[in-house]
Scaffold this active site. Structure first.
Site, PDB file in Angstrom:
ATOM      1  CG  ASP A 280      -9.450  -4.882  11.571  1.00 39.99           C
ATOM      2  OD1 ASP A 280      -9.538  -4.757  12.428  1.00 39.99           O
ATOM      3  OD2 ASP A 280      -9.279  -4.114  10.530  1.00 39.99           O
TER       4      ASP A 280
ATOM      5  CG  HIS B 230      -6.142  -2.912   4.609  1.00 43.80           C
ATOM      6  ND1 HIS B 230      -5.289  -2.006   3.949  1.00 43.80           N
ATOM      7  CD2 HIS B 230      -5.817  -2.974   5.937  1.00 43.80           C
ATOM      8  CE1 HIS B 230      -4.686  -1.153   5.169  1.00 43.80           C
ATOM      9  NE2 HIS B 230      -4.939  -1.870   6.222  1.00 43.80           N
TER      10      HIS B 230
ATOM     11  CD  GLU C 238     -17.360   2.507   1.971  1.00 39.16           C
ATOM     12  OE1 GLU C 238     -18.639   2.639   2.150  1.00 39.16           O
ATOM     13  OE2 GLU C 238     -16.648   2.618   2.971  1.00 39.16           O
TER      14      GLU C 238
ATOM     15  CB  SER D   9      -5.749   2.553   5.781  1.00 39.55           C
ATOM     16  OG  SER D   9      -6.142   2.394   7.195  1.00 39.55           O
TER      17      SER D   9
ATOM     18  NE  ARG E 132      -0.688  -0.745   4.730  1.00 42.29           N
ATOM     19  CZ  ARG E 132      -1.004  -0.195   6.168  1.00 42.29           C
ATOM     20  NH1 ARG E 132      -1.778   0.654   6.174  1.00 42.29           N
ATOM     21  NH2 ARG E 132      -0.476  -0.742   7.055  1.00 42.29           N
TER      22      ARG E 132
ATOM     23  CG  PHE F 285     -15.284  -1.199   2.821  1.00 43.21           C
ATOM     24  CD1 PHE F 285     -15.949  -2.319   3.308  1.00 43.21           C
ATOM     25  CD2 PHE F 285     -14.155  -0.952   3.782  1.00 43.21           C
ATOM     26  CE1 PHE F 285     -15.801  -2.979   4.533  1.00 43.21           C
ATOM     27  CE2 PHE F 285     -13.905  -1.498   4.966  1.00 43.21           C
ATOM     28  CZ  PHE F 285     -14.767  -2.338   5.528  1.00 43.21           C
TER      29      PHE F 285
ATOM     30  NE  ARG G 179      -2.825  -3.697   9.107  1.00 41.68           N
ATOM     31  CZ  ARG G 179      -2.955  -4.180  10.362  1.00 41.68           C
ATOM     32  NH1 ARG G 179      -3.331  -5.394  10.419  1.00 41.68           N
ATOM     33  NH2 ARG G 179      -2.819  -3.682  11.386  1.00 41.68           N
TER      34      ARG G 179
END
Lengths: 317, 290
Positions: free
Chosen positions: A120, A112, A61, A40, A13, A86, A170
């Site tokens: 998560d 991610h 989104e 992020s 990322r 998302f 990530r």
């Protein structure tokens, strides 16, 4: 055998963030949107340097995808940023109608992705996004393997006219591709030459495939590792040329085997040169909480799993 | 060449009324031929489209996707494609005779509007509801980045406001001061399954937009050309003041055809031969059928 080493680890990322920052300086038409995940997605530098070209949409989104489609009308090149889940499943119809079917020049940049999101858990760990995106007519699907390649891919997709899904992750992973590489959409990169088995990998699994090839070499097995950073359009020629030599193949991806890279490869083989294939992929399952390494181990997505599948598929020749 | 009429001159509304009748005939004949399509909402918005494309919008000749230095329109409730196609054709975007291909195989006039077949005048696909306001906002923000002072117009069904994406967009537009957008809601009070109040009552739509900090202009006579021109001029005068502008356009679904009015039955149903003859007799040819 060609071997790869690394001196530094970084998250892919951050490669996206660096690429976007560079685009901010070089391409005045590039604009960026984010749904409350600026940190992020590592978009801070672009935002700092081009505040007028950044659109913070909040946790919305669907609206972000529509706004991105609208921004192309007027010549902008929008890069949307949020987590892979998302970026795809949550907004599939918005992407389908307003971006893909409408042929809009939107770059859907998704961080991610996969199990390596980690703690998560399954709500955030999408393992279906490659399938969702590759099924959309006209959508280019790219999953680069390290920081340098993600940066290069980010720069390359700005030059491509049409919708693109760019998938990255990530965790910090080894940097083993060159800093000045030229990224060609749809062009596979042969990492090692081998005769006994072809290993076609994408994303985080490319490094694992290289680790596997080293171990296999110790055991007298020569593996040809191909980095397929572009899942669609797929470099069919690279795959067919390799299996013509090795006569068996392992595909490796951080994704469900249903709808993933492996199935795209299977189609190419079925149509042109039926070849034994083994899949390193998740087995029609959701993920769960854990560290990235624990999850990749548990779900069979590391070099150990690749070695095992390579031996299996060689036995099927 | 600019295709805008000068708003300082009195527009010749008789011409627009004649055109509206011809557009109604186009709509009816298009849906009848293929025994499908959506005449009710199309007829209800005929006056709005005629006024928009002939008087309200500042348009360039020809079609350019980026629409630089001209006003742009986005149709969110894409099922009323018959009125959209008729007015686009009669505004010069493509040959009027092409209306004859509506919903047929290999046609550019798909059931719902799309850019996919390259039909001039269309800038986004719509049909799956609730997406057009976001797109219009994006186009409006692109105009601002381009220092282009032209406006973005959009149209949405009232039933369509039940889609949640609209409220993301409505919240965003005021928060980000998208004040070069005039979003019109076709308030006909009807949707496929019946009255909007029965299907999913939305309460006071005006109060909802105002609560989201939009400027709201009401056009109570949404099938009256003069009322539309007056209301849209008012809406235009309220752009550029830091708030997005919403026009609540009260229309009659099926307007101009007696048996299609006061019912939701003609939302997505085509007339049969007898019904077509009756409907056309109520709207005698003005500018020539396609």
């Amino acid at each position: 055998m060609k071997t790869y080493t690394y001196t530094e680890k970084k998250d892919t990322r951050s490669g996206f963030g660096a690429g976007l920052a560079e685009l901010g300086r070089t391409n005045p038409n590039v604009v960026a949107l984010c749904a409350d995940l600026v940190g992020s997605l590592k978009m801070d530098t672009f935002i700092e340097e081009n505040p007028e070209r950044f659109f913070q949409v909040g946790i919305a989104e669907a609206n972000m995808m529509g706004i991105a489609a609208g921004l192309t009308i007027g010549g902008k090149i929008p890069f949307t940023g949020t987590f892979a889940n998302f970026s795809t499943g949550r907004v599939y119809d918005q992407i389908r109608q307003s971006i893909a079917y409408s042929g809009k020049n939107v770059k859907i940049c998704a961080s991610h992705a996969g199990l390596t999101l980690g703690e998560d858990g399954a709500t955030h760990q999408i393992l279906e996004d490659i399938g969702l995106m590759k099924m959309l007519p006209g959508m280019v699907v790219i999953n680069p393997c390290d920081y340098n390649q993600t940066k290069a891919a980010t720069l390359a997709i700005a030059e491509h006219n049409g919708p693109v899904y760019l998938r990255f992750g990530r965790p910090s992973v080894p940097i083993f591709t060159s800093v000045d590489q030229k990224f060609e959409i749809g062009k596979a990169v042969k990492m090692t030459e081998g005769n006994d088995v072809t290993i076609v990998a994408t994303g985080h699994l490319v490094w694992e495939a290289l680790e596997a090839s080293k171990a296999l070499f110790e055991e007298g097995i020569s593996a040809e590792v191909i980095n397929i950073h572009t899942i669609k359009p797929l470099d069919e020629e690279a795959i067919l040329n390799s299996v013509a030599k090795t006569r068996c193949i392992v595909t490796a991806e951080e994704h469900n085997y249903l709808g993933g890279l492996g199935e795209s490869v299977s189609r190419v083989l079925a149509l042109n040169n039926p070849t034994p294939q083994e899949f390193v992929a998740t087995n029609d399952t959701f993920g769960e909480s854990g560290t990235p390494a624990q999850l990749m181990e548990k779900y069979g997505l590391n070099s150990t799993a690749i070695i095992k599948k390579a031996k299996t598929v060689i036995g099927r020749k | 060449m600019r295709l805008k009429s000068n708003s300082l001159n009195m527009p010749n509304t008789q011409q627009l009324k004649d055109l509206t009748i011809q557009v109604r005939r186009d709509i009816l004949r298009m849906v009848h031929k293929v025994n499908s399509g959506h005449p009710g909402g199309s007829l209800g918005c005929a006056e709005f489209f005629v006024a928009l494309y002939n008087e309200i919008m500042d348009r360039n000749e020809g079609f350019n996707m980026d629409g630089i230095e001209e006003d742009l329109f986005f149709l969110s409730n894409g099922h009323i494609s018959p009125v959209y196609y008729s007015v686009l054709a009669r505004s010069g975007y493509f040959p009027v005779k092409e209306l004859n291909t509506f919903r047929l195989i290999n046609s550019r006039l798909q059931g719902h509007p799309t850019t996919h077949e390259g039909l001039p005048g269309i800038r986004i696909a719509s049909g799956s509801l609730g997406q057009g306001m976001s797109v219009a906002i994006g186009a409006a923000q692109a105009k601002k980045l381009n220092n282009d002072s032209h406006l973005i117009y959009s149209l949405h069904g009232d039933g369509e406001l039940q889609e949640g994406q609209n409220w993301e967009a409505i919240m965003y537009a005021s928060a980000k001061k998208v004040d070069n957008l005039i979003a019109t809601v076709d308030l006909n009070g009807k949707q496929i399954d019946g009255a909007t109040d029965d299907v999913l009552a939305m309460g006071n739509i005006k109060a909802k937009f105002e609560a989201f900090d939009w400027t709201v202009v009401e056009i109570k006579e949404g099938n009256d050309i003069d009322a539309i021109l007056k209301g849209m001029a008012e809406a235009k005068s309220k752009t550029g003041q830091g708030k997005p502008v919403c026009v609540l356009l009260e229309t009659m679904m099926g307007n101009g055809v007696d048996f299609m009015m006061h019912t939701h039955a003609w939302h997505g149903k085509a007339p049969n031969d007898e019904q077509l003859a009756s409907a056309l007799s109520q709207n005698p040819e003005t500018l020539g059928d396609y």
